[in-house]
Scaffold this active site. Structure first.
Site, PDB file in Angstrom:
ATOM      1  N   LYS A 126      31.828 -25.309  46.508  1.00 28.34           N
ATOM      2  CA  LYS A 126      32.668 -24.695  45.477  1.00 28.34           C
ATOM      3  C   LYS A 126      33.186 -25.752  44.497  1.00 28.34           C
ATOM      4  CE  LYS A 126      35.264 -20.838  46.927  1.00 28.34           C
ATOM      5  NZ  LYS A 126      36.458 -20.259  47.551  1.00 28.34           N
ATOM      6  N   THR A 138      49.855 -15.643  50.003  1.00 30.06           N
ATOM      7  CA  THR A 138      50.695 -14.559  50.512  1.00 30.06           C
ATOM      8  C   THR A 138      51.127 -14.881  51.946  1.00 30.06           C
ATOM      9  OG1 THR A 138      49.493 -13.009  49.115  1.00 30.06           O
ATOM     10  CG2 THR A 138      50.745 -12.064  50.944  1.00 30.06           C
ATOM     11  N   GLU A 195      51.705 -13.848  43.900  1.00 30.80           N
ATOM     12  CA  GLU A 195      50.782 -13.537  42.804  1.00 30.80           C
ATOM     13  C   GLU A 195      50.347 -12.081  42.935  1.00 30.80           C
ATOM     14  OE1 GLU A 195      49.704 -15.294  40.043  1.00 30.80           O
ATOM     15  OE2 GLU A 195      48.988 -13.259  39.732  1.00 30.80           O
ATOM     16  N   ARG A 241      44.878  -8.716  40.212  1.00 33.48           N
ATOM     17  CA  ARG A 241      43.854  -7.887  40.860  1.00 33.48           C
ATOM     18  C   ARG A 241      42.510  -8.557  40.674  1.00 33.48           C
ATOM     19  NH1 ARG A 241      44.486  -3.106  36.892  1.00 33.48           N
ATOM     20  NH2 ARG A 241      44.790  -4.940  35.594  1.00 33.48           N
ATOM     21  N   CYS A 290      42.831  -8.778  50.572  1.00 36.71           N
ATOM     22  CA  CYS A 290      44.293  -8.705  50.688  1.00 36.71           C
ATOM     23  C   CYS A 290      44.836  -7.507  51.460  1.00 36.71           C
ATOM     24  CB  CYS A 290      44.905  -8.761  49.307  1.00 36.71           C
ATOM     25  SG  CYS A 290      44.577 -10.344  48.531  1.00 36.71           S
ATOM     26  N   ARG A 319      34.344  -9.281  51.051  1.00 42.34           N
ATOM     27  CA  ARG A 319      35.171  -9.416  52.254  1.00 42.34           C
ATOM     28  C   ARG A 319      35.729  -8.044  52.631  1.00 42.34           C
ATOM     29  NH1 ARG A 319      38.806 -14.559  50.332  1.00 42.34           N
ATOM     30  NH2 ARG A 319      38.779 -13.374  48.397  1.00 42.34           N
TER      31      ARG A 319
HETATM   32  N1  LIG Z   1      42.433 -12.321  46.107  1.00 43.33           N
HETATM   33  C1  LIG Z   1      43.468 -11.705  45.558  1.00 43.33           C
HETATM   34  O1  LIG Z   1      43.324 -10.717  44.822  1.00 43.33           O
HETATM   35  C2  LIG Z   1      44.860 -12.205  45.823  1.00 43.33           C
HETATM   36  C3  LIG Z   1      45.923 -11.711  45.045  1.00 43.33           C
HETATM   37  C4  LIG Z   1      47.206 -12.181  45.288  1.00 43.33           C
HETATM   38  C5  LIG Z   1      47.434 -13.082  46.319  1.00 43.33           C
HETATM   39  N2  LIG Z   1      46.394 -13.520  47.090  1.00 43.33           N
HETATM   40  C6  LIG Z   1      46.691 -14.494  48.147  1.00 43.33           C
HETATM   41  O2  LIG Z   1      46.392 -15.800  47.647  1.00 43.33           O
HETATM   42  C7  LIG Z   1      45.826 -16.631  48.678  1.00 43.33           C
HETATM   43  C8  LIG Z   1      44.442 -17.100  48.276  1.00 43.33           C
HETATM   44  O3  LIG Z   1      43.601 -15.959  48.091  1.00 43.33           O
HETATM   45  P1  LIG Z   1      42.150 -16.092  47.434  1.00 43.33           P
HETATM   46  O4  LIG Z   1      41.591 -14.718  47.323  1.00 43.33           O
HETATM   47  O5  LIG Z   1      42.222 -16.966  46.220  1.00 43.33           O
HETATM   48  O6  LIG Z   1      41.405 -16.891  48.608  1.00 43.33           O
HETATM   49  P2  LIG Z   1      40.007 -17.648  48.561  1.00 43.33           P
HETATM   50  O7  LIG Z   1      39.486 -17.630  49.936  1.00 43.33           O
HETATM   51  O8  LIG Z   1      39.175 -17.085  47.450  1.00 43.33           O
HETATM   52  O9  LIG Z   1      40.405 -19.140  48.143  1.00 43.33           O
HETATM   53  C9  LIG Z   1      41.123 -20.038  48.961  1.00 43.33           C
HETATM   54  C10 LIG Z   1      40.534 -21.424  48.715  1.00 43.33           C
HETATM   55  O10 LIG Z   1      41.344 -22.403  49.333  1.00 43.33           O
HETATM   56  C11 LIG Z   1      40.500 -23.455  49.770  1.00 43.33           C
HETATM   57  N3  LIG Z   1      41.237 -24.287  50.718  1.00 43.33           N
HETATM   58  C12 LIG Z   1      41.688 -23.972  51.969  1.00 43.33           C
HETATM   59  N4  LIG Z   1      42.357 -25.009  52.497  1.00 43.33           N
HETATM   60  C13 LIG Z   1      42.360 -26.004  51.561  1.00 43.33           C
HETATM   61  C14 LIG Z   1      42.882 -27.322  51.505  1.00 43.33           C
HETATM   62  N5  LIG Z   1      43.572 -27.850  52.521  1.00 43.33           N
HETATM   63  N6  LIG Z   1      42.670 -28.045  50.395  1.00 43.33           N
HETATM   64  C15 LIG Z   1      41.977 -27.558  49.349  1.00 43.33           C
HETATM   65  N7  LIG Z   1      41.435 -26.318  49.355  1.00 43.33           N
HETATM   66  C16 LIG Z   1      41.637 -25.542  50.429  1.00 43.33           C
HETATM   67  C17 LIG Z   1      39.307 -22.686  50.365  1.00 43.33           C
HETATM   68  O11 LIG Z   1      38.166 -23.500  50.511  1.00 43.33           O
HETATM   69  C18 LIG Z   1      39.130 -21.579  49.317  1.00 43.33           C
HETATM   70  O12 LIG Z   1      38.234 -21.969  48.300  1.00 43.33           O
HETATM   71  C19 LIG Z   1      45.861 -15.755  49.940  1.00 43.33           C
HETATM   72  O13 LIG Z   1      47.048 -16.001  50.637  1.00 43.33           O
HETATM   73  C20 LIG Z   1      45.844 -14.339  49.382  1.00 43.33           C
HETATM   74  O14 LIG Z   1      46.408 -13.414  50.281  1.00 43.33           O
HETATM   75  C21 LIG Z   1      45.120 -13.112  46.847  1.00 43.33           C
END
Ligand SMILES: NC(=O)c1ccc[n+]([C@@H]2O[C@H](COP(=O)([O-])OP(=O)(O)OC[C@H]3O[C@@H](n4cnc5c(N)ncnc54)[C@H](O)[C@@H]3O)[C@@H](O)[C@H]2O)c1
Length: 431
Positions: A46, A135, A166, A169, A280, A345
């Site tokens: 990535k 979250t 955050e 959507r 989520c 997912r």
């Molecule tokens: N996807 C959504 O629509 C959404 C909306 C609001 C909140 N959230 C919340 O935000 C958070 C992230 O969601 P997402 O969908 O972006 O997840 P995601 O899985 O797409 O991205 C998370 C990223 O973090 C990286 N990562 C993990 N540990 C790390 C570290 N120590 N150093 C650097 N990178 C690291 C992973 O490799 C991954 O690329 C979650 O808690 C989720 O619940 C998601």
């Protein structure tokens, strides 16, 4: 063309841990405001893709923003290369995953690791605010994160902590981040609050400061009410089907005309389909139930919302089986958990296909405009054929099953049976 808006001080530096949907959007959204932003990603594939200006997932608008700001004021770092950037940063945003852990509780291990990495990099006296965008369940910041940071940082008072949920959507990340309805800051010290208010000042939205647990709770309140609307709409559609002779899609659309809904886009959640999926809603409803139980209360409505959702793929599969013979060639249309996204997912498509296969329906081909590759990677054990072309799958299938409400499915012209599990072929948008 992306326009850079020069922020209150382009000297402000931000680091963002995790360049997934939320992190990459956050990083680029702050780059747009003129801040210097460092994106830190541990997944090598990535990280290299983003460094080369390539989006690792589909998200409308982010590709243009990436090309506009990369190496101008947005810089990508591996975890090993991030020390200096972190040390220089005024704010460090944590946007790492918080998946479902054992017993449904949120798994905080990625968050803790990232916090460790940040704290280990701080060698100067600069005040840093650790901002948690991931979250996390209500009470986590005050009961787990604050003590954890104080212990790791040897009680260093030049570290502030904030929670900044955050609400974006997937499919609309860029617009939702750049034009938020509201910005919620969970903060319990003045200095961190001032820094975050200043950081977000140029966003055209109210900035609401609350305490840590309230900020965390607002996010779960939001996701659990959306899940509840979806499960309730699905339960109503099951009742309607059992009674029979009810035009379910029309019934919901007429309900939405009630002025109390006021034409709001929430109506898209109060509409039947195959159950909620994605990253989520499934994990956040589970985590809220887990923390509620841990605090001594069994939330019956929330538990039933989750159960209704778990049962939906089997219900949908049974409905398909009533209309299709075991020897028929079934064409599954849609693999992502929702249209305009390649995120697979917890997608209902995988569960519905598994249910059909369990019942002996072997002749399955699936098509999705963008999510075929992700589906093959995420579900290697699901042995079906894949099609890369909508016309082809329509041609080779005896019957088509719409599982994701992609707009292009509305234009299908065929005399073959179409089972519209998303009620999206009717006039208007559906889901
Ligand atoms: N996807 C959504 O629509 C959404 C909306 C609001 C909140 N959230 C919340 O935000 C958070 C992230 O969601 P997402 O969908 O972006 O997840 P995601 O899985 O797409 O991205 C998370 C990223 O973090 C990286 N990562 C993990 N540990 C790390 C570290 N120590 N150093 C650097 N990178 C690291 C992973 O490799 C991954 O690329 C979650 O808690 C989720 O619940 C998601």
């Amino acid at each position: 063309m992306e326009t850079t808006i020069i922020g209150w001080s382009s000297g402000v530096k931000i680091s963002v841990f995790g360049l997934g949907f939320v992190g990459l959007t956050t990083a680029l959204g702050f780059s747009r405001k003129g801040y210097t932003v460092y994106g830190i990603e541990k997944d090598e594939r990535k990280m290299v893709a983003i460094k080369n200006g390539k989006m690792p997932f589909m998200e409308s608008g982010l590709d243009k923003a990436l090309n506009a700001y990369l190496e101008k004021n947005f810089y990508v770092r591996s975890v090993q290369e991030a020390k200096e950037a972190l040390n220089d940063s005024d704010c460090v945003f944590f946007c790492v995953g918080t998946p479902c852990g054992s017993s449904g509780a949120a798994d905080l291990s990625h968050l803790k690791t990232a916090i460790d990495q940040a704290i280990c990099s701080f060698t100067n006296d600069k005040f840093h605010v650790l901002v948690i965008k991931s979250t996390i369940p209500p009470s986590t910041t005050s009961e787990i994160i604050v003590p954890y940071v104080r212990e790791k940082a040897k009680d260093n008072r030049s570290i502030g902590i904030a929670n900044n949920p955050e609400f974006l959507r997937e499919g609309y990340c860029w617009n939702d981040f750049c034009s938020p309805d509201r910005i919620v800051i969970g903060v319990e010290d003045k200095k961190s609050e001032e820094i975050l208010r200043e950081l977000y000042r140029s966003f055209d939205a109210p900035i609401l400061s609350v305490n840590y647990s309230t900020a965390e709770f607002i996010k779960y309140l939001s996701n659990s009410v959306l899940a509840t609307m979806i499960s309730y709409a699905n339960e109503m559609s099951i009742i309607a089907d059992l009674i029979g002779n009810i035009d379910v899609a029309n019934a919901f659309k007429i309900l939405h005309m009630d002025k109390r809904w006021n034409n709001c886009s929430m109506t898209s959640y109060f509409y039947p389909g195959c159950g909620y999926g994605g990253y989520c809603l499934p994990k956040d409803t589970e985590a809220l139930r887990a923390i509620s139980k841990a605090k001594g209360f069994d939330p019956l409505i929330l538990s039933q919302v989750i159960k209704t959702n778990e049962n939906m793929p089997a219900k949908v599969a049974q409905m398909i089986m009533k209309k299709v013979n075991k020897t028929d060639k079934i064409g599954i249309l849609g693999l992502s958990f929702k249209p305009n996204s390649d995120d697979v997912r917890e997608t209902p498509s995988a569960k519905i296909i598994e249910e059909l296969q369990k019942a002996g329906y072997e002749n399955i081909t699936a098509y999705d405009p963008v999510a075929v590759d992700n589906f093959m990677i995420e579900y290697p054990s699901i042995a079906i054929e894949f099609s890369r072309d909508l016309c082809d799958i329509v041609r080779v299938s005896d019957c088509l099953v719409i599982v994701t409400g992609w707009r292009e499915f509305k234009s299908i012209k065929t005399s073959k049976t179409i089972i519209d599990c998303r009620y999206c072929m009717v006039d208007g948008d559906g889901r």
